[in-house]
Design an enzyme around this catalytic site. Structure first.
Site, mmCIF file in Angstrom:
data_model
loop_
_atom_site.group_PDB
_atom_site.id
_atom_site.type_symbol
_atom_site.label_atom_id
_atom_site.label_comp_id
_atom_site.label_asym_id
_atom_site.label_seq_id
_atom_site.Cartn_x
_atom_site.Cartn_y
_atom_site.Cartn_z
ATOM 1 N N ARG B 27 93.115 65.541 25.800
ATOM 2 C CA ARG B 27 93.672 64.561 26.724
ATOM 3 C C ARG B 27 94.011 63.243 26.051
ATOM 4 N NH1 ARG B 27 91.263 67.594 29.953
ATOM 5 N NH2 ARG B 27 89.670 67.498 28.372
ATOM 6 N N THR B 28 93.028 62.657 25.389
ATOM 7 C CA THR B 28 93.217 61.306 24.863
ATOM 8 C C THR B 28 94.338 61.293 23.823
ATOM 9 O OG1 THR B 28 90.884 60.874 25.247
ATOM 10 C CG2 THR B 28 92.035 59.349 23.813
ATOM 11 N N LYS B 55 88.180 66.951 2.065
ATOM 12 C CA LYS B 55 87.948 66.859 0.618
ATOM 13 C C LYS B 55 86.943 65.772 0.299
ATOM 14 C CE LYS B 55 92.772 68.123 -0.191
ATOM 15 N NZ LYS B 55 94.071 67.562 -0.591
ATOM 16 N N ARG B 77 89.600 57.757 16.921
ATOM 17 C CA ARG B 77 88.544 58.458 17.669
ATOM 18 C C ARG B 77 87.550 58.927 16.606
ATOM 19 N NH1 ARG B 77 87.726 62.410 21.943
ATOM 20 N NH2 ARG B 77 88.555 60.729 23.223
ATOM 21 N N HIS B 105 84.543 53.945 25.334
ATOM 22 C CA HIS B 105 85.842 54.602 25.437
ATOM 23 C C HIS B 105 86.668 53.727 26.378
ATOM 24 C CE1 HIS B 105 88.955 57.413 25.443
ATOM 25 N NE2 HIS B 105 88.329 58.526 25.768
#
Lengths: 429, 278
Positions: B27-28, B55, B77, B105
């Protein structure tokens, strides 16, 4: 042989209840005597007027990182930092790579310290082999090689049975057992103190009880085993309480507190916006805990101030808070912090502070020094109570720059550090 | 805007935005990407699974390398609380928090507030119950801050094991769902973060559903016109029954639609608004 006369300083020697202006004569690495107007008679004279002359400061909790993590610190840089911070002796924690769990490693540390060290280094051996918490290390050998205590610092001794055995067996060699008190099941994954601040920051916290439970356990085990237990970096109100009650009933328990736990709370993590310099273990606690630790220092429950000097590379710290290494450096800030933030506001007297940095630690680990009595080692710390310093990590002698005190302006600082009758550091070189 | 035949305006033409996603997100991420496209920003999305993170590259190195290509904004995020703050200290670009650990958030709270205000005309005085895994929830924290500040009466509800200490500072707390739902204007259900449930926080999802799940029967304790919200993704049959999630009072999909609008606003204000951006 070398003779040194410190003239006209204010001699503060709490072990002998001395606080007076006097001269101190040193010769052949020992204190000859303290008194008024001592004749120089060929001794080199140092004008100590306006300075405070103390028994050399001893830090019983230092991570010199050598062998194994010379990128973080070496015996050379760590002892230079100690000298610059006014310490004449440091006890080196065994969580090196490899762990100092055998006489050979202890000897190697001492050899390196003799060759490159600036102040005295007293190694601490491991409680268990590899600090894995499974089998006892060879305390007889460690003691003979020069270890002054055993500890699995950084790794709590999780098993009560193992701790009991260590306390019992260490008695044979009169070795204090230093424990990093932490119940791992309660602190798993924690990066700071549990409480409102951690909740609001969304960081995982370790409850104060994770420490206090093990302090209580260790006090009871020391009572059971008849051994000497020393609680490292005590940080919670309940831990202070446990030690206080243990002492009251005659248990051989001692404790140390660090300047950062005395001066900061978990609020610093928030105020600094997740600065990883505020991440250490045990974590910065609540205001209530901080006050209780300070009270423990004042009433004698806590025996000494130790820094838990834990240098790390920039890379270890310049990452997300969750990923950052635990620990702060402390050798070069401890004395000024305590003078400015504890003695100046009257929370501790100067004599109390000097005792907590000299006679206290010497007594806890049965080390030479901590006094200016005739015949004592000529280890001295001179303080300038008026010198103003600004904490500048870029100018540390230590390789570690990880301090939450950068930029603090403090009044009062070490002026001169003397080890074995030789000046090893002087302010404003 | 999204209802227009041509869903594009040139407001952020020539601006570059990097979406740096270290955690799974549907969603975000989609919401930010659509908001960027509608505003004509050039954007690209990087996910940890397919980047140099695999890596061993550090977050700071990744961000600095991206910065060397001169983006105007980085949307991040990350599973570590404070990761956006860390980047903000070391980077020049504007940093937008798209969810950090159990911390915050912010755009989710903004879209939730927008949804509530659209449906009720106000936030002041609304009773909003936030129910579920508050311990691990950045959504709960951001909403408690925002809705509380806007005058709503927020009640947090979870079993004591999933309620972080000191959260009372932000909102009222109860461990009884019926108490939380009583007379509520809105109920926000939190996802039970099953992937983090290794700590033995409750005995079983069965008991959790029985004691803390939102069922049709329980919804009746709330106001008749109650709004049901969920930030997604949902565990149907655990924290929320399907009949509730798909029921008439559910505004779960309105939340998603509003997410695009809120993110457009954030992008515009931080990047394009010129004077208004200050």
């Amino acid at each position: 042989m070398t003779r040194l006369l410190l003239k006209g300083g204010r001699v503060v020697d709490p072990g002998r209840a001395v606080d007076e202006v006097a001269d101190v004569l040193l010769a052949d690495g020992l204190v000859v005597k303290t008194g008024a107007r001592l004749p120089a008679r060929g001794a080199e004279v140092i004008d100590a007027s306006g300075l405070v002359v103390c028994p050399g400061f001893i830090d019983v909790h230092v991570h010199l990182r050598e062998p194994g993590r010379e990128d973080k610190e070496t015996i050379a840089t760590g002892t230079r930092a100690a000298a610059a911070g006014g310490f004449t002796a440091v006890c080196a924690m065994p969580n090196t790579e490899p762990v100092n769990d055998t006489a050979g490693i202890t000897q190697a540390i001492l050899e390196r310290a003799r060759a490159e060290g600036v102040v005295r280094v007293y190694p601490i051996g491991a409680i268990t082999r590899g600090s894995r918490g499974e089998e006892l290390a060879e305390y007889g050998d460690l003691r003979e090689a020069g270890c002054v205590a055993v500890s699995d610092d950084g790794r709590p001794v999780a098993s009560a049975r193992m701790m009991r055995r260590a306390l019992e067996y260490a008695r044979a060699f009169d070795l204090p057992v230093i424990d990093h008190c932490e119940e791992p099941a309660l602190s798993q994954g924690a990066v700071m103190n549990e409480g409102e601040v951690a909740t609001l920051l969304g960081l995982r916290g370790a409850p104060a009880a994770a420490e206090a439970i093990v302090v209580e356990r260790d006090v009871m085990l020391a009572e059971l085993a008849g051994g000497r237990v020393h609680v490292a970096h005590l940080s919670t109100a309940r831990s202070v309480d446990a030690v206080r009650r243990g002492k009251a009933r005659g248990v051989k328990v001692t404790a140390e507190a660090t300047p950062h736990h005395l001066l900061l709370t978990d609020q610093a993590v928030k105020d600094s916006d997740y600065d990883t310099a505020t991440k250490m273990n045990p974590p910065l606690r609540s205001e209530e805990d901080r006050r209780a630790v300070l009270e423990g220092l004042r009433d004698g429950t806590i025996d000494c101030i130790a820094t838990d000097h834990a240098p790390h590379t920039v890379d270890d710290k310049k990452v997300e808070f969750d990923q950052a290494a635990f620990g702060v450096v402390g050798l070069e800030t401890a004395v000024s912090l305590c003078l400015d933030r504890l003695v100046r506001p009257g929370l501790l007297t100067l004599a109390q502070l000097v005792g907590l940095l000299s006679a206290g630690p010497a007594r806890v680990l049965s080390l030479p020094g901590g006094t200016l009595a005739s015949g004592a080692p000529a280890d001295l710390t001179l303080l300038d109570l008026d010198r103003r310093v600004k904490v500048d990590p870029a100018r540390f002698e230590s390789k570690g720059r990880n301090t939450p005190f950068g930029g603090w302006t403090l009044r009062g600082a070490p002026a001169l550090t003397i080890v074995g009758g030789r000046v090893v550091w002087k302010a404003g070189r | 805007m999204l209802d227009r035949p041509i869903k594009k305006v040139p407001a952020l033409r020539g601006k570059t935005v990097v979406n740096l996603f270290y955690e799974a997100s549907t969603r975000t991420r989609a919401s930010f990407e659509i908001a960027q496209k509608v505003l004509s920003a050039d954007s690209l999305s990087i996910t940890a699974a397919t980047s140099s993170v695999q890596k061993g590259e550090t977050l700071l190195d990744t961000a600095r390398n991206l910065e060397a290509m001169n983006p105007d904004m980085i949307v991040i995020r990350h599973s570590a609380s404070g990761a956006p703050h860390f980047l903000a200290r070391h980077c020049r670009s504007a940093i937008v928090n798209a969810g950090d650990g159990a911390h915050e958030h912010p755009t989710q709270a903004l879209l939730d507030a927008l949804t509530l205000r659209q449906k009720r005309g106000r936030l002041q005085g609304l009773k909003v119950a936030i129910v579920g895994d508050v311990l691990h929830s950045r959504v709960a924290r951001s909403n408690a801050w925002l809705l509380g500040k806007m005058g709503a009466r927020v009640v947090l509800c979870a079993p004591p094991t999933l309620m972080p200490p000191g959260i009372e500072r932000l909102a009222a707390v109860t461990h009884r769902i019926d108490e939380a739902l009583e007379g509520a204007d809105a109920v926000m259900m939190l996802r039970l973060q099953l992937e983090r449930m290794t700590g033995g926080y409750f005995p079983s999802t069965r008991e959790y559903h029985l004691r803390y799940g939102l069922t049709e029967e329980r919804v009746r304790r709330a106001r008749k016109d109650v709004l049901i919200l969920h930030p997604g993704p949902m565990n149907r049959g655990v924290e929320i029954a399907s009949e509730v999630a798909d029921g008439p009072y559910s505004v779960i999909l309105d939340q998603v639609t509003n997410g695009v609008a809120v993110r457009m606003a954030v992008l515009y204000l931080l990047l394009g608004g010129g004077e208004a951006a200050a």
